[in-house]
Design an enzyme around this catalytic site. Sequence first.
Site, PDB file in Angstrom:
ATOM      1  CE  LYS A 184      39.433  34.077  33.473  1.00 44.37           C
ATOM      2  NZ  LYS A 184      38.412  33.947  34.460  1.00 44.37           N
ATOM      3  CD  GLU A 190      38.139  48.115  25.432  1.00 52.14           C
ATOM      4  OE1 GLU A 190      38.136  46.951  25.167  1.00 52.14           O
ATOM      5  OE2 GLU A 190      36.970  48.462  25.956  1.00 52.14           O
ATOM      6  N   GLY A 243      38.602  37.953  36.571  1.00 52.18           N
ATOM      7  CA  GLY A 243      39.651  38.978  36.112  1.00 52.18           C
ATOM      8  C   GLY A 243      39.766  39.953  37.403  1.00 52.18           C
ATOM      9  NE  ARG A 244      33.774  40.449  39.703  1.00 51.87           N
ATOM     10  CZ  ARG A 244      33.275  39.742  38.691  1.00 51.87           C
ATOM     11  NH1 ARG A 244      34.026  39.892  37.453  1.00 51.87           N
ATOM     12  NH2 ARG A 244      32.231  38.926  38.762  1.00 51.87           N
ATOM     13  CD  GLU A 329      33.405  42.893  35.718  1.00 53.93           C
ATOM     14  OE1 GLU A 329      33.511  43.999  34.889  1.00 53.93           O
ATOM     15  OE2 GLU A 329      34.298  42.406  36.165  1.00 53.93           O
ATOM     16  CG  HIS A 360      37.546  71.066  51.055  1.00 51.92           C
ATOM     17  ND1 HIS A 360      37.482  72.039  52.059  1.00 51.92           N
ATOM     18  CD2 HIS A 360      38.555  70.226  51.744  1.00 51.92           C
ATOM     19  CE1 HIS A 360      38.062  72.200  53.181  1.00 51.92           C
ATOM     20  NE2 HIS A 360      38.955  71.092  52.816  1.00 51.92           N
ATOM     21  CE  LYS A 470      33.599  43.191  27.442  1.00 53.00           C
ATOM     22  NZ  LYS A 470      34.345  41.810  28.133  1.00 53.00           N
TER      23      LYS A 470
HETATM   24  O1  LIG Z   1      41.310  40.373  31.105  1.00 52.00           O
HETATM   25  P1  LIG Z   1      40.263  40.532  29.809  1.00 52.00           P
HETATM   26  O2  LIG Z   1      39.713  39.353  29.262  1.00 52.00           O
HETATM   27  O3  LIG Z   1      40.975  41.335  28.692  1.00 52.00           O
HETATM   28  O4  LIG Z   1      39.047  41.389  30.396  1.00 52.00           O
HETATM   29  C1  LIG Z   1      39.412  42.592  30.888  1.00 52.00           C
HETATM   30  C2  LIG Z   1      38.063  42.849  31.891  1.00 52.00           C
HETATM   31  O5  LIG Z   1      36.999  42.936  31.053  1.00 52.00           O
HETATM   32  C3  LIG Z   1      35.573  42.296  31.737  1.00 52.00           C
HETATM   33  O6  LIG Z   1      35.435  41.233  31.101  1.00 52.00           O
HETATM   34  C4  LIG Z   1      34.660  43.223  31.690  1.00 52.00           C
HETATM   35  O7  LIG Z   1      34.247  43.888  30.407  1.00 52.00           O
HETATM   36  C5  LIG Z   1      36.411  42.264  33.078  1.00 52.00           C
HETATM   37  O8  LIG Z   1      35.507  41.535  33.835  1.00 52.00           O
HETATM   38  C6  LIG Z   1      37.834  42.241  32.902  1.00 52.00           C
HETATM   39  O9  LIG Z   1      38.421  42.443  34.136  1.00 52.00           O
END
Ligand SMILES: O=P(O)(O)OC[C@H]1O[C@](O)(CO)[C@@H](O)[C@@H]1O
Length: 496
Positions: A184, A190, A243-244, A329, A360, A470
């Site tokens: 987003k 990452e 995002g979520r 979140e 189990h 972060k």
């Molecule tokens: O889509 P982006 O900006 O890479 O963020 C990824 C994810 O990181 C977050 O901001 C949490 O660290 C989430 O809310 C989001 O879905």
Amino acid sequence: MPADWTAIEALPAPRLETLFAEDPNRLATFSVDVAGLHFDWSKTHLTAQAVAAFEALAKAQDLAGKREALFAGDVINTTEGRAVTHVAERGEGSVDDVAKARVLHARMRALIDAIEGEALGPIRHVLHVGIGGSALGPDLLIDALGRDDSRYDVAIVSNIDGAALEEVFKKFDPTATLLVIASKTFTTKETLTNAESVLQWMGEAGVDDVYGRVVALTADPDKAVEWGVDETRVLPFADSVGGRYSLWSSIGFPAALALGWDNFQDMLDGAGEMDRHFRQTSLSQNAPALAAFADLYYTQVRHAETRATFAYDERLRLLPSYLQQLEMESNGKGVTIDGVKLDRPSAAITWGGVGTDAQHAVFQLLHQGTHLVPVEFVAVIEPGDTLAEEHHRQLLLNAFAQGAALMKGRPNDDLARSYSGDRPSSTILLEVLDARTLGALIAFYEQRVFVNGVLLGINPFDQFGVELGKEMAKAADAGGQEFDVSTADLIKRAFG
Ligand SMILES: O=P(O)(O)OC[C@H]1O[C@](O)(CO)[C@@H](O)[C@@H]1O
């Protein structure tokens, strides 16, 4: 003024079996059928009195007004000064927001057509890099629905650990791979690190124009273009889609590619049907509202700290991890939307697993442990396999028997062998698992989170809690972070 929970806190607490004995209509009263999903809350402690008390709380918290504001595209994410428009992606928001979403969906569909027509060369593999909300939704959709007839091999890589990417490199042909970068913000370390390594892998395999094989899914198209993605292959989505909550937007691209556009549209339609149910049905028959009432009863009155979802269907094995981000979140917060300290427990910790495996492994605690854990079973009537009927029959019977056992218990003078019973569970039973019912199921969870947030007075649409860690990792990378003795020692051990 803080909401008044006294009526809810004073609710009587008869045993579940007593509730059934006293009310022959209990099952009908606490079941709802909508969009191919059957919900059963009869094995929870919800009563007509409890529902009435929650309805009064909902009124005091203006749930109806806030729900309309959500669908109207008003600025309800006030801490970030944004509207919340994921419902518009499934055709249920304001006219303007729906129109904007449709334009972006059309762009997404056109790119899918172009890829199918081999405009980017022959593509067999799709490597999607993204994390959190930019990965969990598409991963769930493809894993649930693309098992038999996925048109492309799709891998979704989120972890920055190179081992995750390397595993895919071993399976995919770099000359036939499409890189999809989902972010987003288009700033997530990452995701961008993984994307760079994928480009390098493609380049080393002799792909001439590696950037010609990249698609970006983002709410910040300028950043994607700056990074090197051709503007024609940037699929934007609105900043007001969290995002979520974003799998309905261009973040769903790998799922639309793998499952075909018709399935993607069916998923949106199923979610839209759930939205309309949520918007139009009185709270006593409203699936997201009843689920949230049960959630709140257990966290606020019975002090349950967790709730667990068990998918009795292998195709839904990723559902618990999807829900963890969605619920925690969104509502894992100690502050209200007005910026004051929350004076009661926030939403429960979400966890879960897959039945029958979990039986189990962790069900011992559910049946006899000292923690109260409201359990949710999710199962599908039509099997997802073609093996002998026995497999699916046993799977479903196990799910149903667990709920019955949690409720009934079995006393024994030998306490080690005694089951207290009176342990709550709810069941969600799908007729079939397809794009439409899965869309409806996920939308149900989203709206349940919304109701929980409104009744607790929390803003479910921001996530400031993820920032500090972060920032510290970034500062450490730049060498500008003073750490405590323990952390400094760990860094020294790892990097010298
Ligand atoms: O889509 P982006 O900006 O890479 O963020 C990824 C994810 O990181 C977050 O901001 C949490 O660290 C989430 O809310 C989001 O879905």
